[in-house]
Scaffold this motif. Structure first.
Motif, PDB file in Angstrom:
ATOM      1  N   VAL B  48    -114.662 109.893  66.735  1.00  0.00           N
ATOM      2  CA  VAL B  48    -113.679 110.688  65.978  1.00  0.00           C
ATOM      3  C   VAL B  48    -114.021 110.685  64.489  1.00  0.00           C
ATOM      4  CG1 VAL B  48    -111.241 110.904  65.356  1.00  0.00           C
ATOM      5  CG2 VAL B  48    -111.862 110.310  67.685  1.00  0.00           C
ATOM      6  N   THR B  49    -114.392 109.512  63.957  1.00  0.00           N
ATOM      7  CA  THR B  49    -114.748 109.449  62.541  1.00  0.00           C
ATOM      8  C   THR B  49    -116.017 110.255  62.277  1.00  0.00           C
ATOM      9  OG1 THR B  49    -113.782 107.246  62.462  1.00  0.00           O
ATOM     10  CG2 THR B  49    -115.151 107.865  60.604  1.00  0.00           C
ATOM     11  N   GLY B  50    -116.974 110.198  63.201  1.00  0.00           N
ATOM     12  CA  GLY B  50    -118.208 110.974  63.050  1.00  0.00           C
ATOM     13  C   GLY B  50    -117.925 112.458  63.029  1.00  0.00           C
ATOM     14  N   MET B  51    -117.057 112.896  63.936  1.00  0.00           N
ATOM     15  CA  MET B  51    -116.691 114.318  63.975  1.00  0.00           C
ATOM     16  C   MET B  51    -116.016 114.733  62.669  1.00  0.00           C
ATOM     17  SD  MET B  51    -116.463 116.970  66.228  1.00  0.00           S
ATOM     18  CE  MET B  51    -115.812 116.933  67.873  1.00  0.00           C
ATOM     19  N   PHE B  52    -115.074 113.898  62.198  1.00  0.00           N
ATOM     20  CA  PHE B  52    -114.345 114.223  60.962  1.00  0.00           C
ATOM     21  C   PHE B  52    -115.301 114.230  59.755  1.00  0.00           C
ATOM     22  CE2 PHE B  52    -111.483 113.600  57.409  1.00  0.00           C
ATOM     23  CZ  PHE B  52    -110.386 114.375  57.746  1.00  0.00           C
ATOM     24  N   ALA B  53    -116.191 113.233  59.692  1.00  0.00           N
ATOM     25  CA  ALA B  53    -117.135 113.149  58.562  1.00  0.00           C
ATOM     26  C   ALA B  53    -118.080 114.353  58.554  1.00  0.00           C
ATOM     27  CB  ALA B  53    -117.928 111.847  58.645  1.00  0.00           C
ATOM     28  N   CYS B  54    -118.536 114.760  59.732  1.00  0.00           N
ATOM     29  CA  CYS B  54    -119.393 115.954  59.798  1.00  0.00           C
ATOM     30  C   CYS B  54    -118.628 117.179  59.301  1.00  0.00           C
ATOM     31  CB  CYS B  54    -119.881 116.195  61.225  1.00  0.00           C
ATOM     32  SG  CYS B  54    -121.148 115.048  61.742  1.00  0.00           S
ATOM     33  N   GLY B  55    -117.345 117.279  59.690  1.00  0.00           N
ATOM     34  CA  GLY B  55    -116.518 118.395  59.224  1.00  0.00           C
ATOM     35  C   GLY B  55    -116.404 118.413  57.707  1.00  0.00           C
ATOM     36  N   LEU B  56    -116.238 117.216  57.107  1.00  0.00           N
ATOM     37  CA  LEU B  56    -116.152 117.144  55.640  1.00  0.00           C
ATOM     38  C   LEU B  56    -117.485 117.535  55.004  1.00  0.00           C
ATOM     39  CD1 LEU B  56    -114.198 113.820  54.876  1.00  0.00           C
ATOM     40  CD2 LEU B  56    -113.315 116.144  54.866  1.00  0.00           C
ATOM     41  N   MET B  57    -118.582 117.022  55.578  1.00  0.00           N
ATOM     42  CA  MET B  57    -119.903 117.306  54.991  1.00  0.00           C
ATOM     43  C   MET B  57    -120.308 118.763  55.174  1.00  0.00           C
ATOM     44  SD  MET B  57    -122.165 113.889  55.510  1.00  0.00           S
ATOM     45  CE  MET B  57    -121.847 113.547  57.220  1.00  0.00           C
ATOM     46  N   MET B  58    -119.718 119.429  56.153  1.00  0.00           N
ATOM     47  CA  MET B  58    -119.959 120.866  56.308  1.00  0.00           C
ATOM     48  C   MET B  58    -118.987 121.682  55.465  1.00  0.00           C
ATOM     49  SD  MET B  58    -121.014 121.511  60.242  1.00  0.00           S
ATOM     50  CE  MET B  58    -120.364 120.163  61.179  1.00  0.00           C
ATOM     51  N   ARG B  59    -118.164 120.953  54.700  1.00  0.00           N
ATOM     52  CA  ARG B  59    -117.187 121.581  53.801  1.00  0.00           C
ATOM     53  C   ARG B  59    -116.212 122.489  54.552  1.00  0.00           C
ATOM     54  NH1 ARG B  59    -119.362 118.062  51.359  1.00  0.00           N
ATOM     55  NH2 ARG B  59    -120.351 118.178  49.314  1.00  0.00           N
ATOM     56  N   GLY B  60    -115.688 121.943  55.632  1.00  0.00           N
ATOM     57  CA  GLY B  60    -114.664 122.678  56.384  1.00  0.00           C
ATOM     58  C   GLY B  60    -113.356 122.709  55.618  1.00  0.00           C
ATOM     59  N   ALA B  61    -112.545 123.702  55.894  1.00  0.00           N
ATOM     60  CA  ALA B  61    -111.252 123.840  55.209  1.00  0.00           C
ATOM     61  C   ALA B  61    -110.164 123.157  56.020  1.00  0.00           C
ATOM     62  CB  ALA B  61    -110.914 125.315  55.043  1.00  0.00           C
ATOM     63  N   MET B  62    -109.176 122.593  55.298  1.00  0.00           N
ATOM     64  CA  MET B  62    -108.000 122.019  55.952  1.00  0.00           C
ATOM     65  C   MET B  62    -106.936 123.113  56.081  1.00  0.00           C
ATOM     66  SD  MET B  62    -108.516 118.696  56.303  1.00  0.00           S
ATOM     67  CE  MET B  62    -109.341 117.275  55.569  1.00  0.00           C
ATOM     68  N   PHE B  63    -106.230 123.105  57.183  1.00  0.00           N
ATOM     69  CA  PHE B  63    -105.167 124.090  57.379  1.00  0.00           C
ATOM     70  C   PHE B  63    -103.893 123.650  56.672  1.00  0.00           C
ATOM     71  CE2 PHE B  63    -107.892 125.163  60.956  1.00  0.00           C
ATOM     72  CZ  PHE B  63    -107.785 126.536  60.991  1.00  0.00           C
ATOM     73  N   GLN B  64    -103.125 124.622  56.226  1.00  0.00           N
ATOM     74  CA  GLN B  64    -101.781 124.380  55.698  1.00  0.00           C
ATOM     75  C   GLN B  64    -100.818 125.210  56.533  1.00  0.00           C
ATOM     76  OE1 GLN B  64    -100.792 122.220  53.367  1.00  0.00           O
ATOM     77  NE2 GLN B  64    -102.910 121.532  53.180  1.00  0.00           N
ATOM     78  N   PRO B  65     -99.634 124.639  56.883  1.00  0.00           N
ATOM     79  CA  PRO B  65     -98.711 125.441  57.680  1.00  0.00           C
ATOM     80  C   PRO B  65     -98.268 126.691  56.925  1.00  0.00           C
ATOM     81  CG  PRO B  65     -97.793 123.268  57.196  1.00  0.00           C
ATOM     82  CD  PRO B  65     -99.141 123.304  56.591  1.00  0.00           C
ATOM     83  N   GLN B  66     -98.350 127.816  57.582  1.00  0.00           N
ATOM     84  CA  GLN B  66     -97.957 129.080  56.956  1.00  0.00           C
ATOM     85  C   GLN B  66     -97.082 129.853  57.923  1.00  0.00           C
ATOM     86  OE1 GLN B  66    -101.201 131.553  55.635  1.00  0.00           O
ATOM     87  NE2 GLN B  66    -102.228 129.839  54.638  1.00  0.00           N
ATOM     88  N   SER B  67     -96.127 130.552  57.373  1.00  0.00           N
ATOM     89  CA  SER B  67     -95.329 131.421  58.237  1.00  0.00           C
ATOM     90  C   SER B  67     -95.732 132.866  57.950  1.00  0.00           C
ATOM     91  CB  SER B  67     -93.840 131.193  57.995  1.00  0.00           C
ATOM     92  OG  SER B  67     -93.547 131.409  56.641  1.00  0.00           O
ATOM     93  N   GLY B  68     -95.420 133.716  58.856  1.00  0.00           N
ATOM     94  CA  GLY B  68     -95.780 135.131  58.733  1.00  0.00           C
ATOM     95  C   GLY B  68     -95.695 135.715  60.117  1.00  0.00           C
TER      96      GLY B  68
END
Lengths: 61, 138
Positions: B48-68
């Protein structure tokens, strides 16, 4: 933090690897089955990866 | 036809499963480590940490809750839940100033998916930890 620039294949490989480990650990009840299932999931990911890759290649014309 | 009603296993008391799930949420694999399933706990932590770290190093975006519209709400709220399911990994990266905008590109896109998938894998680990506490698994 260093930046990773991966190809589609490298990213799919890493995704398959991490996911297979977790699926193997949480799914079965003994270590032997866990190992077998983890490898099985990993192979399934790769069969799907190459299968869909070739499908897109032929579909593209 | 069965005449006897099958005995339904009773859920474990809250004071048994709550600390395991809390620890497992905050630290991936922490629930298993707490329950002395060291090998499995370490594997979950690394994956899980490896997956998360790869996501950070690939500069993935974090989601924010949005309505619409419905689709926007489902994607953003679901993505946000997936992100925070990584526990301390998510909170630490946000507190340390990680704020990647959603930009086009396949690497960023993979990174965003890696970050969410890390949280979803941690939810699977939490489910497994709960089953161990409930006595349904070894």
């Amino acid at each position: 933090m260093p930046k990773m620039n991966l190809t589609h294949f490298e990213a799919a490989f890493l995704f398959s690897l991490f996911t297979s480990v977790v699926m193997g650990v949480v799914t079965k009840r003994n270590d032997r089955d866990r190992l077998h299932y983890g490898v099985y999931v990993f192979v399934c990911f790769f069969v799907a990866l190459f299968g869909l890759g070739w499908l897109m290649y032929f579909g593209h014309g | 036809m069965a005449t006897e009603k099958e005995a339904k296993p009773s859920p474990p008391p809250v004071n048994k499963w709550a600390p395991v799930l809390a620890l497992g949420w905050l630290i991936p694999g922490g629930g298993h480590l707490f329950l002395k399933r060291t090998g499995r706990g370490v594997l979950l932590l690394v994956a899980v940490t490896g997956m998360f770290a790869c996501g950070l190093m690939m500069r993935g975006a974090m989601f924010q809750p949005q309505s619409g519209d419905l689709l926007t709400t489902i994607i953003n709220t679901g993505g946000f839940i997936g992100d925070i399911a990584s526990g301390l990994l998510y909170f630490l990266s946000v507190w340390l100033g990680y704020n990647q905008p959603d930009v086009p590109g396949h690497v960023h896109d993979y990174g965003t998916k890696f970050l969410v998938a890390a949280g979803l894998l941690n939810i699977l680990a939490l489910t497994d930890a709960w089953e161990i506490v409930a006595g349904r698994k070894d």
